[in-house]
Structures are given as structure tokens and as C-alpha cells.
Design a protein around this motif. Structure first.
Motif, PDB file in Angstrom:
ATOM      1  N   THR A  74       0.810  -1.222   0.000  1.00 16.99           N
ATOM      2  CA  THR A  74       0.000   0.000   0.000  1.00 16.99           C
ATOM      3  C   THR A  74       0.842   1.271   0.000  1.00 16.99           C
ATOM      4  O   THR A  74       0.306   2.347  -0.214  1.00 16.99           O
ATOM      5  N   TRP A  75       2.146   1.152   0.263  1.00 15.42           N
ATOM      6  CA  TRP A  75       3.048   2.301   0.201  1.00 15.42           C
ATOM      7  C   TRP A  75       4.469   1.819  -0.025  1.00 15.42           C
ATOM      8  O   TRP A  75       4.783   0.659   0.227  1.00 15.42           O
ATOM      9  N   PRO A  76       5.338   2.701  -0.501  1.00 14.92           N
ATOM     10  CA  PRO A  76       6.720   2.300  -0.785  1.00 14.92           C
ATOM     11  C   PRO A  76       7.456   1.812   0.466  1.00 14.92           C
ATOM     12  O   PRO A  76       7.226   2.303   1.569  1.00 14.92           O
ATOM     13  N   GLY A  77       8.305   0.833   0.282  1.00 15.97           N
ATOM     14  CA  GLY A  77       9.112   0.311   1.373  1.00 15.97           C
ATOM     15  C   GLY A  77       8.394  -0.665   2.282  1.00 15.97           C
ATOM     16  O   GLY A  77       8.946  -1.147   3.260  1.00 15.97           O
ATOM     17  N   VAL A  93      15.252  -1.440  -6.278  1.00 16.50           N
ATOM     18  CA  VAL A  93      15.812  -0.636  -5.191  1.00 16.50           C
ATOM     19  C   VAL A  93      17.157  -1.196  -4.729  1.00 16.50           C
ATOM     20  O   VAL A  93      17.828  -0.597  -3.894  1.00 16.50           O
ATOM     21  N   GLY A  94      17.542  -2.336  -5.266  1.00 12.35           N
ATOM     22  CA  GLY A  94      18.838  -2.916  -4.948  1.00 12.35           C
ATOM     23  C   GLY A  94      19.233  -3.906  -6.017  1.00 12.35           C
ATOM     24  O   GLY A  94      18.377  -4.585  -6.586  1.00 12.35           O
ATOM     25  N   ALA A 120      23.534 -10.478  -0.556  1.00 13.73           N
ATOM     26  CA  ALA A 120      23.754  -9.547   0.549  1.00 13.73           C
ATOM     27  C   ALA A 120      24.012  -8.129   0.029  1.00 13.73           C
ATOM     28  O   ALA A 120      23.506  -7.156   0.600  1.00 13.73           O
ATOM     29  N   ASP A 121      24.794  -8.001  -1.034  1.00 16.02           N
ATOM     30  CA  ASP A 121      25.066  -6.682  -1.609  1.00 16.02           C
ATOM     31  C   ASP A 121      23.787  -6.025  -2.129  1.00 16.02           C
ATOM     32  O   ASP A 121      23.562  -4.829  -1.938  1.00 16.02           O
ATOM     33  N   SER A 159      19.749   0.614   2.228  1.00 17.74           N
ATOM     34  CA  SER A 159      20.255   1.991   2.281  1.00 17.74           C
ATOM     35  C   SER A 159      19.315   2.951   1.566  1.00 17.74           C
ATOM     36  O   SER A 159      19.141   4.098   1.991  1.00 17.74           O
ATOM     37  N   ILE A 160      18.677   2.510   0.514  1.00 19.54           N
ATOM     38  CA  ILE A 160      17.697   3.350  -0.191  1.00 19.54           C
ATOM     39  C   ILE A 160      16.461   3.538   0.667  1.00 19.54           C
ATOM     40  O   ILE A 160      15.904   4.623   0.754  1.00 19.54           O
TER      41      ILE A 160
END
Length: 71
Positions: free
Chosen positions: A9-12, A44-45, A58-59, A66-67
Motif C-alpha cells: 500500500t506504500w513504498p518500502g 531498489v537494490g 547480501a550486496d 540503504s535506499i
């Protein structure tokens, strides 16, 4: 648990990822790992290596974290 519901429903709020190994013409491999935000479907990664070891994922997860923190 997602239970195959990759919506948010929202970013992250939720992430999904994938790793794969692509053969190259010279007999070597290219292995990308990606992490996508379930809300926006944006990467995002990510990480690219010539192996499928833990550090590859992991990277990509570190970059996504971090984002997420920067928002």
C-alpha cells in the motif's frame, strides 16, 4: 508472509527479489541479483557477480536497505 501477494500500500512496505545465472559465450557466467519494491515495482537494490554466493544477494539487500533508510 507474502503468500504470493506481492502488493504493497506504500513504498518500502514489502520487497521481492530474484537471482539468476546467465551463461556467456566464453563459458563464464553473469549472475545478477535484484530487489524490487512491491509498491512501485522499481529496482531498489541490485548486484552483479560471476558467482551465486551469499555476498551477491547480501550486496543487493544492503543497497535496498540503504535506499529505504534514505526515504
Amino acid at each position: 508472509m507474502f503468500q504470493r501477494d506481492f502488493t504493497a500500500t506504500w513504498p518500502g512496505r514489502g520487497y521481492m527479489g530474484d537471482i539468476t545465472c546467465l551463461p556467456l559465450e566464453n563459458g563464464e557466467f553473469l549472475c545478477p541479483a535484484t530487489v524490487l519494491d512491491c509498491f512501485s515495482r522499481k529496482a531498489v537494490g541490485w548486484s552483479i557477480a560471476d558467482h551465486l554466493r551469499t555476498g551477491l544477494v547480501a550486496d543487493a539487500l544492503r543497497m535496498a536497505a540503504s535506499i529505504s533508510i534514505a526515504r
